[in-house]
Scaffold this motif. Structure first.
Motif, short mmCIF file in Angstrom:
data_model
loop_
_atom_site.label_atom_id
_atom_site.label_comp_id
_atom_site.label_asym_id
_atom_site.label_seq_id
_atom_site.Cartn_x
_atom_site.Cartn_y
_atom_site.Cartn_z
N LEU A 70 7.78 6.13 -4.41
CA LEU A 70 6.77 6.74 -3.56
C LEU A 70 6.13 5.66 -2.71
N MET A 71 6.16 5.84 -1.40
CA MET A 71 5.55 4.85 -0.51
C MET A 71 4.32 5.47 0.14
N LEU A 72 3.21 4.75 0.06
CA LEU A 72 1.97 5.29 0.61
C LEU A 72 1.44 4.37 1.69
N ASP A 73 1.11 4.97 2.85
CA ASP A 73 0.58 4.18 3.94
C ASP A 73 -0.93 4.42 4.05
N GLU A 74 -1.70 3.44 3.67
CA GLU A 74 -3.16 3.49 3.77
C GLU A 74 -3.79 4.74 3.16
N PRO A 75 -3.56 5.00 1.89
CA PRO A 75 -4.15 6.21 1.31
C PRO A 75 -5.67 6.15 1.24
N SER A 76 -6.27 4.97 1.33
CA SER A 76 -7.72 4.88 1.19
C SER A 76 -8.45 5.05 2.52
N LEU A 77 -7.68 5.16 3.60
CA LEU A 77 -8.28 5.15 4.94
C LEU A 77 -9.33 6.25 5.12
N GLY A 78 -10.52 5.83 5.45
CA GLY A 78 -11.58 6.78 5.79
C GLY A 78 -12.15 7.56 4.63
N LEU A 79 -11.90 7.12 3.41
CA LEU A 79 -12.39 7.88 2.26
C LEU A 79 -13.54 7.17 1.57
#
Lengths: 293, 234
Positions: free
Chosen positions: B156-165
């Motif tokens: 599983l590849m995640l691109d910036e999951p924390s963005l804006g949270l």
């Protein structure tokens, strides 16, 4: 009398709706407004005429062959003319469809010359008489067939897009192409499907309209404009909108023809639509562009 | 499991990646950190087949990825949850999840995976019929991750999951990533939030203008003076 005009308007309108539906399916999925749309249908009508009148095949077989021909042409156009330049811009693809329009018109003239040809009504028989109080209304069986076919295609398409796996892929791709790719959806197949279906619908519309317009290179000129208008009226990205827009345009045109002027019916109808769009720029069922961030 | 060898990607004449090497080990959390424009997203996009590889190669379980198309890469078990979520906003939460399960062929498996992701993010079950575009930012990110998990990917590849949270949501999401690792998944995480990412990472790479400048375990990098100064806010 008024009611009669409405029915006559719906008769015209269902043909507009059919054309608008195909335009919207292609635009919604691939982002391209297909200018050659009507001409692709025209070409398929000529093929049907050839299969039926020249080669002597049964009418129904000729019609099905004509539509299949259009489906294949649609798929090939997408795959070999549009997909290779997809990364450039949507206007580049638009120009390609404009080129297609000219090529198809020229080819049709070259192959079938300028004579008007015929495709008979798909259903024959006595027109139906509808009693409406004191007046009555005559509907030909062909018109009834157009109505029924449009309705079943509309419901069939809605249901298919809503309930099938390919339908989900089509809807997902139309919302976000790249995400769809990342979900493992083959967006190429989705485009091919949209173009095949759309062009097939254009062929069906042309074949149904042929008894009235005759088969000739410019047979779909008005219908293309009317279909495009219907699509815009409905919001261009809404399938129900295409149907509502088509039927509404049919009714408006009919009322203008009856009460104002037959010659001006298209002009005045288009003028009314401009007014309508000034009031509601997203079309009747178009989604407003506001979106939560 | 996944290996990039001297990977180069160009946008026209601009070198976005100048030949990077990195390795993602099975059943680990590996993160790729760096500032905006360092080439993090480009790396993920190249792995997913969304960008053309100019030179070098990408290997997944020994297979070359850089010659495959995106849907073929997904079929191998690599799913990316893109930056900015990129949901299908007009489709319902449920339909978004079904779209994520597109590569699955059996209904049985679709149901199992649906149960798995809704157990992970129960709020999605409550919002099942709502249009995805109407969810809150945190819910949208959860849906994006759930959607990516629907195909039961190996990687599983995640691109910036924390963005804006909000920080509390970020924590919740990173906890889920740890749970996923425990469940046997391999995770490749791209982040700007270096602090949060390093705390859960087994291995991390730091990217600066298209080159890997530093790598090590999460702990090592957390203790590294240069990293502290540049990425952890002093």
């Amino acid at each position: 009398m008024f009611f009669q005009q409405i029915i006559l308007g719906l008769r015209e309108g269902s043909l507009f709706a059919l054309i608008a539906l195909g335009l919207v399916i292609v635009h919604k999925t691939t982002g391209v407004v297909n200018f050659a749309y009507g001409h692709m249908g025209m070409f398929a009508a000529f093929m049907t005429y050839t299969f039926y009148s020249i080669m002597g095949l049964p009418l129904l077989v000729a019609v099905l062959l004509g539509i299949s021909f259009a489906v294949v042409i649609g798929i090939l156009t997408e795959k070999f003319l549009l997909r290779p330049i997809r990364h450039l811009s949507h206007s580049a693809m638009l120009i390609i469809t404009l080129g297609m329009l000219m090529i198809l018109e020229g080819l049709a003239l070259l192959i079938w010359k300028q004579d008007f040809q015929q495709i008979p009504n798909l259903v024959v028989g006595r027109p139906l008489r509808l009693n409406l109080g004191e007046s009555f209304l005559i509907i030909t069986r062909q018109d009834l067939l157009i109505f029924i076919l449009t309705a079943s295609i509309v419901f069939g398409t809605f249901f298919y897009l809503k309930a099938s796996k390919l339908g989900l892929a089509v809807r997902a791709t139309s919302q976000n192409e790249e995400s769809a790719k990342l979900m493992g959806i083959r967006v190429g197949a989705v485009y091919a499907f949209a173009w095949g279906l759309g062009t097939g619908l254009s062929a069906l519309a042309a074949i149904l309209a042929a008894p009235r317009t005759q088969v000739q290179p410019n047979m779909m000129l008005d219908l293309q404009i009317q279909g495009l208008t219907a699509a815009v009226l409905g919001g261009f990205d809404s399938l129900p909108g295409a149907i509502v827009g088509g039927l509404l345009l049919g009714i408006i045109e009919q009322l203008v023809a009856q009460y104002i002027s037959v010659e001006l019916k298209m002009g005045i109808a288009l003028f009314i639509i401009i007014l309508l769009l000034l009031v509601k720029p997203d079309g009747i069922l178009g989604k407003s562009t506001k979106r939560r961030v | 499991m996944l290996e990039c060898k001297a990977l180069q990607v160009r946008y026209g004449y601009v070198e976005a990646l100048k030949g990077i090497d990195l390795l993602v080990k099975e059943n680990s959390i590996t993160s790729l950190l760096g500032a905006n424009g360092a080439g993090k997203s480009t790396t993920l996009r190249a792995i997913s087949g969304l960008e053309k590889v100019y030179r070098g190669e990408i290997l997944f379980e020994g297979k070359r990825l850089d010659v495959l198309q995106t849907h073929e890469i997904v079929a191998l078990g690599i799913v990316q949850c893109p930056e900015g979520r990129k949901l299908f906003p007009g489709l319902s939460v449920h339909e978004n999840l079904l779209a994520g399960g597109y590569p699955l062929s059996s209904k049985q498996q679709l149901t199992t995976n649906l149960e798995f992701v809704t157990a992970l993010f129960p709020v999605l079950a409550e919002r099942k019929k709502q249009a995805a575009g109407t969810l809150s930012g945190g819910e949208q990110q959860m849906l994006a991750i759930a959607r990516a998990l629907m195909a039961d990917p190996k990687l599983l590849m995640l691109d910036e999951p924390s963005l804006g949270l909000a920080p509390i949501i970020v924590e919740q999401i990173f906890d889920v990533l740890l749970d996923l690792k425990k469940a046997g998944k391999t995770i490749f995480l791209v982040e700007q939030n270096a602090n949060a990412a390093l705390h859960i990472s087994d291995q991390a790479y730091i990217l600066e203008v298209g080159q890997v400048v530093l790598s090590g375990s999460g702990k090592e990098l957390l203790a590294n003076g240069e990293v502290k100064a540049k990425y952890l806010g002093g």
